[in-house]
Design an enzyme around this catalytic site. Sequence first.
Site, short mmCIF file in Angstrom:
data_model
loop_
_atom_site.label_atom_id
_atom_site.label_comp_id
_atom_site.label_asym_id
_atom_site.label_seq_id
_atom_site.Cartn_x
_atom_site.Cartn_y
_atom_site.Cartn_z
N HIS B 8 0.82 -1.22 0.00
CA HIS B 8 0.00 0.00 0.00
C HIS B 8 0.85 1.26 0.00
O HIS B 8 2.05 1.22 0.25
CB HIS B 8 -0.97 0.01 1.19
CG HIS B 8 -0.31 0.07 2.54
ND1 HIS B 8 -0.15 -1.03 3.34
CD2 HIS B 8 0.22 1.11 3.24
CE1 HIS B 8 0.43 -0.68 4.48
NE2 HIS B 8 0.69 0.63 4.44
N HIS B 91 3.95 7.37 3.15
CA HIS B 91 4.91 6.27 3.15
C HIS B 91 4.55 5.23 2.10
O HIS B 91 3.46 5.24 1.54
CB HIS B 91 5.00 5.62 4.55
CG HIS B 91 3.78 4.86 4.97
ND1 HIS B 91 2.77 5.41 5.74
CD2 HIS B 91 3.39 3.58 4.74
CE1 HIS B 91 1.83 4.50 5.97
NE2 HIS B 91 2.18 3.38 5.36
N GLU B 140 7.63 1.39 5.04
CA GLU B 140 7.07 0.39 5.97
C GLU B 140 7.33 -0.99 5.38
O GLU B 140 7.18 -1.21 4.18
CB GLU B 140 5.56 0.62 6.12
CG GLU B 140 4.90 -0.37 7.09
CD GLU B 140 3.39 -0.13 7.24
OE1 GLU B 140 2.87 0.84 6.66
OE2 GLU B 140 2.74 -0.94 7.93
#
Lengths: 148, 148
Positions: B8, B91, B140
């Site tokens: 994502h 992010h 991440e």
Amino acid sequence: MKLGRLNHIGVATPSIADSIVFYRDVMGATHIHAPFDLHDQGVKVCFVDTPTDSRGLGGMDGTQIELIEPLPGNTSIASFLEKNPNGGQHHLCYEVPDIHAAKAEFEAMGKRVLGEPRIGAHGTLIFFVHPKDMGGILTEIMETPKAH
Amino acid sequence: MKLGRLNHIGVATPSIADSIVFYRDVMGATHIHAPFDLHDQGVKVCFVDTPTDSRGLGGMDGTQIELIEPLPGNTSIASFLEKNPNGGQHHLCYEVPDIHAAKAEFEAMGKRVLGEPRIGAHGTLIFFVHPKDMGGILTEIMETPKAH
């Protein structure tokens, strides 16, 4: 409009050569395309492919990383890099089946389309929409390549 | 490490409610999940699914948009929104098969891992890596959900 495939994430970098080393050696990318100049937009670009699915069984057709380095005379990416010297996320690009229909739809919604459709890094027509009209995200809309 | 699926893109927003309207009505998203609070990280999150392939035939398993709104007391997202009042790209998140192995690999490469692995928005362990070590991108890393 119907949400299209998330084609790529534009990532600005001061050096595509250094970024290729980063994506290969740190992130473990195995499919990095040859960089090329997109003179109309004053940038050098390089696509990094990502796996289609979680198990790595579905090929490398996931959302790409598009590395972008300014060519001499480019001001917009150069200005982004002045504020973000390490580079960073620059834009998101979604596919549409018909670029002119998409432009008309965005304009009808009062979104600021930045210039006329022009050939983008995948060889099809693209345009950008102003980030202030798009939740703070510079958004590229590209026509899906026919052979895709 | 081998490059994992781009799970994502984290997108900060001052209002998930407003962003849902944007993704539904402007972008034409058809699969928007229910928002929920991730108390440990001080955020409300909401996932927007994107099509897997260009023709929309392969389901909605493309890279997701993760909308992120700060809960009261959150400082990192609130500070991001002070600098970017409309919201913006926050992010990128890549999947790995083994979170602890990934952490050891990043650390061995001298990358600053921010804290210990903890449960993320998809219910599996995640950690973040410092943007200054990652080409300006807060990154991440999440363990792939087993049932995926």
